[in-house]
Scaffold this motif. Structure first.
Motif, mmCIF file in Angstrom:
data_model
loop_
_atom_site.group_PDB
_atom_site.id
_atom_site.type_symbol
_atom_site.label_atom_id
_atom_site.label_comp_id
_atom_site.label_asym_id
_atom_site.label_seq_id
_atom_site.Cartn_x
_atom_site.Cartn_y
_atom_site.Cartn_z
ATOM 1 N N ALA A 128 0.811 -1.217 0.000
ATOM 2 C CA ALA A 128 0.000 0.000 0.000
ATOM 3 C C ALA A 128 0.843 1.265 0.000
ATOM 4 C CB ALA A 128 -0.949 -0.010 1.197
ATOM 5 N N VAL A 129 1.905 1.286 0.775
ATOM 6 C CA VAL A 129 2.757 2.475 0.843
ATOM 7 C C VAL A 129 3.409 2.724 -0.515
ATOM 8 C CG1 VAL A 129 4.799 3.484 1.929
ATOM 9 C CG2 VAL A 129 3.126 2.243 3.324
ATOM 10 N N ALA A 130 3.968 1.679 -1.106
ATOM 11 C CA ALA A 130 4.606 1.826 -2.410
ATOM 12 C C ALA A 130 3.598 2.233 -3.483
ATOM 13 C CB ALA A 130 5.300 0.519 -2.809
ATOM 14 N N ALA A 131 2.393 1.688 -3.429
ATOM 15 C CA ALA A 131 1.357 2.028 -4.412
ATOM 16 C C ALA A 131 0.967 3.491 -4.289
ATOM 17 C CB ALA A 131 0.140 1.133 -4.241
ATOM 18 N N ARG A 138 -3.476 9.045 -5.856
ATOM 19 C CA ARG A 138 -3.987 8.226 -4.743
ATOM 20 C C ARG A 138 -3.141 8.451 -3.486
ATOM 21 N NH1 ARG A 138 -5.136 4.629 -8.850
ATOM 22 N NH2 ARG A 138 -7.294 3.919 -8.835
ATOM 23 N N THR A 139 -3.832 8.761 -2.393
ATOM 24 C CA THR A 139 -3.156 8.867 -1.101
ATOM 25 C C THR A 139 -3.096 7.468 -0.488
ATOM 26 O OG1 THR A 139 -5.189 9.169 0.168
ATOM 27 C CG2 THR A 139 -4.161 11.173 -0.758
ATOM 28 N N ILE A 140 -2.387 7.337 0.590
ATOM 29 C CA ILE A 140 -2.320 6.049 1.285
ATOM 30 C C ILE A 140 -3.715 5.636 1.750
ATOM 31 C CG2 ILE A 140 -1.734 7.036 3.536
ATOM 32 C CD1 ILE A 140 -0.316 3.745 2.195
ATOM 33 N N ASP A 141 -4.514 6.597 2.181
ATOM 34 C CA ASP A 141 -5.885 6.289 2.600
ATOM 35 C C ASP A 141 -6.716 5.782 1.425
ATOM 36 O OD1 ASP A 141 -5.402 6.965 5.235
ATOM 37 O OD2 ASP A 141 -6.090 9.041 4.985
ATOM 38 N N ASP A 142 -6.520 6.372 0.243
ATOM 39 C CA ASP A 142 -7.233 5.905 -0.954
ATOM 40 C C ASP A 142 -6.848 4.461 -1.282
ATOM 41 O OD1 ASP A 142 -8.411 8.434 -1.327
ATOM 42 O OD2 ASP A 142 -6.824 9.095 -2.701
ATOM 43 N N VAL A 143 -5.569 4.174 -1.179
ATOM 44 C CA VAL A 143 -5.093 2.819 -1.486
ATOM 45 C C VAL A 143 -5.671 1.823 -0.489
ATOM 46 C CG1 VAL A 143 -3.070 1.300 -1.648
ATOM 47 C CG2 VAL A 143 -2.997 3.609 -2.645
ATOM 48 N N TYR A 144 -5.616 2.148 0.802
ATOM 49 C CA TYR A 144 -6.186 1.236 1.804
ATOM 50 C C TYR A 144 -7.686 1.049 1.585
ATOM 51 C CZ TYR A 144 -1.970 0.672 4.607
ATOM 52 O OH TYR A 144 -0.715 0.331 5.044
ATOM 53 N N SER A 145 -8.372 2.112 1.214
ATOM 54 C CA SER A 145 -9.796 2.011 0.918
ATOM 55 C C SER A 145 -10.030 1.078 -0.272
ATOM 56 C CB SER A 145 -10.371 3.396 0.636
ATOM 57 O OG SER A 145 -11.735 3.304 0.315
ATOM 58 N N ASP A 146 -9.233 1.248 -1.323
ATOM 59 C CA ASP A 146 -9.333 0.362 -2.492
ATOM 60 C C ASP A 146 -9.087 -1.090 -2.113
ATOM 61 O OD1 ASP A 146 -9.832 2.509 -4.184
ATOM 62 O OD2 ASP A 146 -7.847 2.464 -5.146
ATOM 63 N N LEU A 147 -8.044 -1.313 -1.316
ATOM 64 C CA LEU A 147 -7.702 -2.689 -0.942
ATOM 65 C C LEU A 147 -8.813 -3.324 -0.118
ATOM 66 C CD1 LEU A 147 -3.897 -2.310 -0.102
ATOM 67 C CD2 LEU A 147 -4.950 -3.094 -2.241
ATOM 68 N N GLY A 148 -9.428 -2.558 0.784
ATOM 69 C CA GLY A 148 -10.556 -3.066 1.553
ATOM 70 C C GLY A 148 -11.754 -3.381 0.668
ATOM 71 N N ASP A 149 -12.052 -2.485 -0.270
ATOM 72 C CA ASP A 149 -13.163 -2.704 -1.190
ATOM 73 C C ASP A 149 -12.890 -3.910 -2.087
ATOM 74 O OD1 ASP A 149 -15.704 -1.835 -2.443
ATOM 75 O OD2 ASP A 149 -14.400 -1.500 -4.186
ATOM 76 N N TRP A 150 -11.671 -4.059 -2.527
ATOM 77 C CA TRP A 150 -11.269 -5.173 -3.384
ATOM 78 C C TRP A 150 -11.450 -6.494 -2.638
ATOM 79 C CZ3 TRP A 150 -5.575 -5.289 -5.601
ATOM 80 C CH2 TRP A 150 -5.428 -6.347 -6.499
ATOM 81 N N LYS A 151 -10.977 -6.527 -1.393
ATOM 82 C CA LYS A 151 -11.126 -7.742 -0.579
ATOM 83 C C LYS A 151 -12.605 -8.068 -0.365
ATOM 84 C CE LYS A 151 -9.879 -9.863 3.787
ATOM 85 N NZ LYS A 151 -9.371 -9.695 5.125
#
Length: 177
Positions: A128-131, A138-151
């Motif tokens: 997530a940090v690297a992405a 995309r901020t780190i919060d956006d990436v974490y949100s995406d990863l949660g939605d993806w899961k």
């Protein structure tokens, strides 16, 4: 909300099941547990006698809602497998095969989009940090949100596909109407 307010709003979280009967309070308490818990603790959470709690816990164990662990003391925990089965069964009951297939397609498209954006096959494969650092928008919060939605989309797709199979009778030995 002031003490004594009778506006009909929900009870305070600490007393979420206060107005329910004992069975509902024991059920509600077991739903909130995350670890094997002794009947005495469940009784305390349900505001009932431990003997009464044990009676309902035995019944919930027979229904598959609760798992009993022998030991000193005997402990009980919510059976997540039962609740997963119940969610899938509800999907199969409430939706047609076509509606379930359509939802699987929608979720698959969403999952495919995330795989393309992050160039990975699962959310767990993404740093997530690297992405976030590699992205201009995309901020780190956006990436974490995406990863949660993806899961979540992956889990939902699996449930909808199982419900579709159950509804169509594929591989279950069940004939659905």
């Amino acid at each position: 909300m002031a003490d004594g307010d009778t506006s009909g709003g929900p009870p305070a979280f600490e007393d979420a099941f206060g107005g329910d009967d004992v069975e509902q309070r024991v059920y509600g308490t077991i739903l909130q547990t995350r670890n094997p818990t002794a009947a005495n603790e469940i009784a305390e959470g349900a505001d009932c006698d431990p003997k009464t709690a044990r009676k309902y816990l035995r019944w919930f164990t027979e229904l598959g809602i609760v798992t009993r662990h022998d030991g000193r003391p005997v402990t009980y925990e919510r059976n997540d497998t039962y609740f997963e089965w119940r969610r899938i069964d509800r999907l199969a009951t409430d939706h047609s095969v076509d509606a379930l297939q359509q939802r699987v397609r929608e979720l698959t498209a969403r999952i495919d989009a995330y795989e393309d954006v992050y160039d990975a096959s699962t959310p767990a494969a993404v740093d997530a940090v690297a992405a976030a650092e590699a992205s201009d928008d995309r901020t780190i919060d956006d990436v974490y949100s995406d990863l949660g939605d993806w899961k979540t989309a992956r889990e939902e797709r699996r449930r909808h596909e199982r419900a579709r199979q159950q509804r169509s009778g594929a591989g279950t030995g069940r004939v659905s109407g």
